[in-house]
Write a protein that holds these residues in place. Structure first.
Motif, PDB file in Angstrom:
ATOM      1  N   SER A  38       1.044  -0.938  -0.229  1.00 41.57           N
ATOM      2  CA  SER A  38       0.073  -0.081  -0.088  1.00 41.57           C
ATOM      3  C   SER A  38       0.552   1.106   0.054  1.00 41.57           C
ATOM      4  N   GLY A  39      -0.044   2.821  -0.855  1.00 44.74           N
ATOM      5  CA  GLY A  39       1.219   3.713  -0.673  1.00 44.74           C
ATOM      6  C   GLY A  39       0.679   4.243   0.912  1.00 44.74           C
ATOM      7  N   THR A  40       0.884   5.099   0.482  1.00 48.55           N
ATOM      8  CA  THR A  40       0.869   6.466   1.681  1.00 48.55           C
ATOM      9  C   THR A  40      -0.279   7.822   1.306  1.00 48.55           C
ATOM     10  N   ILE A  41      -0.762   8.413   2.076  1.00 53.73           N
ATOM     11  CA  ILE A  41      -1.358   9.150   1.985  1.00 53.73           C
ATOM     12  C   ILE A  41      -0.393  10.645   1.494  1.00 53.73           C
ATOM     13  N   GLU A  44       1.594   7.921  -3.004  1.00 60.01           N
ATOM     14  CA  GLU A  44       0.494   6.898  -3.662  1.00 60.01           C
ATOM     15  C   GLU A  44       1.440   5.786  -4.594  1.00 60.01           C
ATOM     16  N   ILE A  45       0.882   4.427  -4.555  1.00 58.41           N
ATOM     17  CA  ILE A  45       1.885   3.346  -4.822  1.00 58.41           C
ATOM     18  C   ILE A  45       0.097   2.879  -6.416  1.00 58.41           C
ATOM     19  N   ILE A  46       1.125   2.506  -7.239  1.00 56.08           N
ATOM     20  CA  ILE A  46      -0.145   2.222  -7.743  1.00 56.08           C
ATOM     21  C   ILE A  46       0.481   1.065  -8.608  1.00 56.08           C
ATOM     22  N   HIS A  47      -0.480   0.123  -8.735  1.00 53.20           N
ATOM     23  CA  HIS A  47      -0.400  -1.110  -9.290  1.00 53.20           C
ATOM     24  C   HIS A  47      -0.877  -1.260 -10.770  1.00 53.20           C
ATOM     25  N   TYR A  48      -0.500  -2.142 -11.392  1.00 51.20           N
ATOM     26  CA  TYR A  48      -1.153  -2.041 -13.264  1.00 51.20           C
ATOM     27  C   TYR A  48      -1.387  -3.931 -13.255  1.00 51.20           C
ATOM     28  N   VAL A  49      -2.647  -4.107 -14.060  1.00 50.27           N
ATOM     29  CA  VAL A  49      -2.659  -5.139 -14.294  1.00 50.27           C
ATOM     30  C   VAL A  49      -3.494  -5.491 -15.085  1.00 50.27           C
ATOM     31  N   ILE A  61      -5.890 -12.266  -3.477  1.00 50.27           N
ATOM     32  CA  ILE A  61      -5.265 -10.923  -3.361  1.00 50.27           C
ATOM     33  C   ILE A  61      -6.004  -9.658  -2.625  1.00 50.27           C
ATOM     34  N   SER A  62      -4.934  -9.464  -1.760  1.00 50.08           N
ATOM     35  CA  SER A  62      -5.354  -7.957  -0.637  1.00 50.08           C
ATOM     36  C   SER A  62      -4.259  -7.358  -0.545  1.00 50.08           C
ATOM     37  N   SER A  63      -4.292  -6.403   0.345  1.00 50.15           N
ATOM     38  CA  SER A  63      -3.291  -5.172   0.485  1.00 50.15           C
ATOM     39  C   SER A  63      -2.649  -5.043   1.626  1.00 50.15           C
ATOM     40  N   THR A  64      -1.837  -4.303   2.418  1.00 54.20           N
ATOM     41  CA  THR A  64      -1.478  -4.269   3.742  1.00 54.20           C
ATOM     42  C   THR A  64      -1.789  -2.778   4.392  1.00 54.20           C
ATOM     43  N   SER A  65      -2.582  -2.026   3.548  1.00 53.30           N
ATOM     44  CA  SER A  65      -2.837  -1.447   4.398  1.00 53.30           C
ATOM     45  C   SER A  65      -5.062  -0.929   3.985  1.00 53.30           C
ATOM     46  N   THR A  70      -4.319   1.359  -1.780  1.00 58.48           N
ATOM     47  CA  THR A  70      -4.144   0.542  -2.985  1.00 58.48           C
ATOM     48  C   THR A  70      -4.906   0.859  -3.578  1.00 58.48           C
ATOM     49  N   ILE A  71      -3.577   1.492  -4.477  1.00 53.45           N
ATOM     50  CA  ILE A  71      -4.585   1.394  -6.358  1.00 53.45           C
ATOM     51  C   ILE A  71      -4.484   0.889  -7.109  1.00 53.45           C
TER      52      ILE A  71
END
Length: 194
Positions: A38-41, A44-49, A61-65, A70-71
């Protein structure tokens, strides 16, 4: 990171979500989990699929936050669709949680196309935003043989379908539930949200 849900073994982080989905397919044994950073305020971290076809049973599929940090950007294609496992059975992820999916575009199910699957599927704390399709702006469900639940914390917002189901289209499926899901500003010619 990825984790085997049975043994709890963690693998080193993958370079991208696409790389993690390839790892999942290579393992092809089921019970694996992809955990997105996950990113922070402020960062931002963006994942692509793009157009990943599940061929692995019981994947998660999950996220840390959570979904607010989590985008996953579908890059104006569909993110995920059902696929066949090694026994040629139709499958989809078992659980997807803590992620915002956005910018999915396709003919049926802007972000997710779930069809012919026997998998029991749970979505929790998932945001479906800015999906576009002819049918099911965010999600298209067809001929699902088990329960699909859009549970607590799920939000469908600003999705659009040219024909019907601005957020979700459901055809010939046994049990689709929207327990705790919220629908805002979805539009279609018929069925603004569902």
């Amino acid at each position: 990171s990825t984790r085997d849900s049975v043994t709890g073994t963690m693998t080193p982080p993958c370079d991208s979500l696409d790389a993690a989905t390839y790892w999942l397919t290579d393992q092809n044994s089921g019970n694996q989990e992809i955990i997105l950073q996950s990113g922070t305020i402020d960062n931002e971290i963006i994942h692509y699929v793009h157009d990943y076809s599940f061929g692995v049973p019981r994947a998660k599929i999950s996220s840390t936050s959570g979904s607010n940090l989590t985008i996953v950007d579908c890059g104006y294609t569909r993110c995920f669709l059902s696929g066949k496992d090694k026994d040629l059975q139709w499958v989809f992820a078992q659980k997807i949680s803590g992620i915002t999916f956005r910018n999915g575009h396709s003919n049926g199910g802007g972000m997710f196309r779930i069809e012919k699957t026997r998998s029991k599927i749970l979505f929790e704390d998932v945001v479906f935003q800015l999906g576009r399709a002819k049918f099911g702006g965010a999600v298209f469900v067809s001929q699902a043989e088990n329960t699909i639940t859009f549970g607590q914390g799920c939000l469908f917002t600003q999705n659009y379908a040219q024909r019907f189901g601005g957020a979700v289209t459901i055809l010939s499926s046994n049990d689709v539930r929207t327990n705790g899901a919220t629908f805002l500003l979805n539009t279609a010619k018929d069925g603004g949200s569902i």
